[in-house]
Design an enzyme around this catalytic site. Structure first.
Site, PDB file in Angstrom:
ATOM      1  N   HIS A 256       0.838  -1.196   0.000  1.00 20.07           N
ATOM      2  CA  HIS A 256       0.000   0.000   0.000  1.00 20.07           C
ATOM      3  C   HIS A 256       0.875   1.249   0.000  1.00 20.07           C
ATOM      4  O   HIS A 256       1.801   1.366   0.802  1.00 20.07           O
ATOM      5  CB  HIS A 256      -0.910   0.018   1.237  1.00 20.07           C
ATOM      6  N   SER A 257       0.610   2.176  -0.904  1.00 22.56           N
ATOM      7  CA  SER A 257       1.240   3.493  -0.905  1.00 22.56           C
ATOM      8  C   SER A 257       2.767   3.373  -0.913  1.00 22.56           C
ATOM      9  O   SER A 257       3.341   2.860  -1.860  1.00 22.56           O
ATOM     10  CB  SER A 257       0.725   4.300   0.296  1.00 22.56           C
ATOM     11  N   MET A 258       3.461   3.799   0.145  1.00 27.99           N
ATOM     12  CA  MET A 258       4.910   3.664   0.177  1.00 27.99           C
ATOM     13  C   MET A 258       5.311   2.199   0.061  1.00 27.99           C
ATOM     14  O   MET A 258       6.338   1.865  -0.561  1.00 27.99           O
ATOM     15  CB  MET A 258       5.488   4.262   1.458  1.00 27.99           C
TER      16      MET A 258
END
Length: 303
Positions: free
Chosen positions: A107-109
């Site tokens: 997720h994301s980073m």
């Protein structure tokens, strides 16, 4: 039918000689997916999604706390938190779990870290499932000196104290109010609970390393990120939230076009769609349907 109220208590893990903390769902001998959280989040990011996937796919999901996040150790004094440093956390976890080739759920980073690893070490990564994240934050080449200057100055300033709150509810409220992306109380609560440590005077203090708030000294350039994405050999499933951070932005479109094997789904939800109680069931359904439709020869599961 999958429902976000499905709950299984995760098993806490200590990896990399105790440096990394993790949570695990599913049978110990099931095929492993490593789950990688976003910036300032932790392994509890997968609290609602992991039980659904472990049940539906009979897999073991091991969600890491990256260094400096959640219950993992902080980076040593004088060191930095560069994006590529988190790749070592993933590889260290794989080594300890005796996994030669793995599926990554990011997720994301965490999605950015997954992309870096898939590009740099294709033999170790079977496939990617990315949640509202693709590629990496980047800085145009002509802004390199300015980014370095900003990072050097910030890194030489004294560290701020970790935030303290009178109780957990106040800590959750602060995360909701100060989030970089919109986050409601129900979504934020698991993240804050895992990140909170009680103090002697009855307050709670956040475990997160305050150095994570300092700007990066160096970032990849846009051209470097696109080149990395183009080198990903593994199949990629990208699930975006309708109110997420990608959408039809010019950079997001370029990033998607760069990936050789990408399947994209856009579902109702925000940036933390996999943790939002109203969105997580649909995220799990998309992942499960995609996985079950994939030929066994492509899955590349490693035990």
């Amino acid at each position: 039918m999958m429902h976000p109220s499905s709950t299984h208590a995760p098993q806490p893990l200590a990896l990399a000689e105790g440096r990394l903390a993790a949570l695990s769902w599913g049978r110990d001998d099931a095929p492993v997916w490593l789950a990688l959280h976003g910036w300032l989040d932790n392994a509890a990011s997968f609290t609602r999604l992991a039980p659904l996937l472990s049940d539906a796919l009979d897999i073991r999901i091991v969600a890491l706390d990256f260094r400096g996040h959640g219950q993992s150790a902080h980076a040593p004094a004088g060191s930095d938190y560069a994006l590529w440093d988190y790749c070592h956390d993933v590889l260290d976890a794989m080594d300890e779990l005796a996994i030669e080739r793995v599926a990554l759920l990011g997720h994301s980073m965490g999605a950015a870290v997954a992309c870096l690893l898939a590009a740099a070490m294709p033999a170790r990564i079977a496939r990617l499932t990315l949640l509202d994240g693709l590629g990496a934050l980047n800085t145009p080449a002509n802004e390199t000196a300015g980014q370095l200057r900003k990072g050097l100055m910030a890194h030489r300033r004294p560290l701020s104290q970790a935030p303290r709150y009178p109780d957990l509810a106040s800590a959750v409220a602060a995360r909701v109010a100060g989030g970089v992306t919109p986050l409601d109380t129900l979504t934020a609560t698991p993240l804050v609970e895992r990140n909170a440590a009680p103090t002697a005077d009855g307050h709670v203090q956040m475990r997160t390393d305050s150095r994570l708030l300092k700007p990066s000294l160096v970032r990849f350039t846009p051209a470097q990120v696109l080149a990395l994405l183009a080198d990903i050999q593994a199949p990629v499933l990208l699930i975006e939230g309708e109110q997420g951070i990608l959408g039809e932005r010019d950079w997001a479109a370029k990033a998607r076009q760069a990936v050789p094997q990408l399947t994209r789904h856009v579902v109702a939800g925000g940036h933390h769609l996999h943790l939002e109680p109203e969105a997580v069931a649909q995220v799990a359904q998309v992942i499960t349907a995609h996985e079950l439709a994939m030929p066994e020869s492509v899955k590349g599961r490693a035990r």
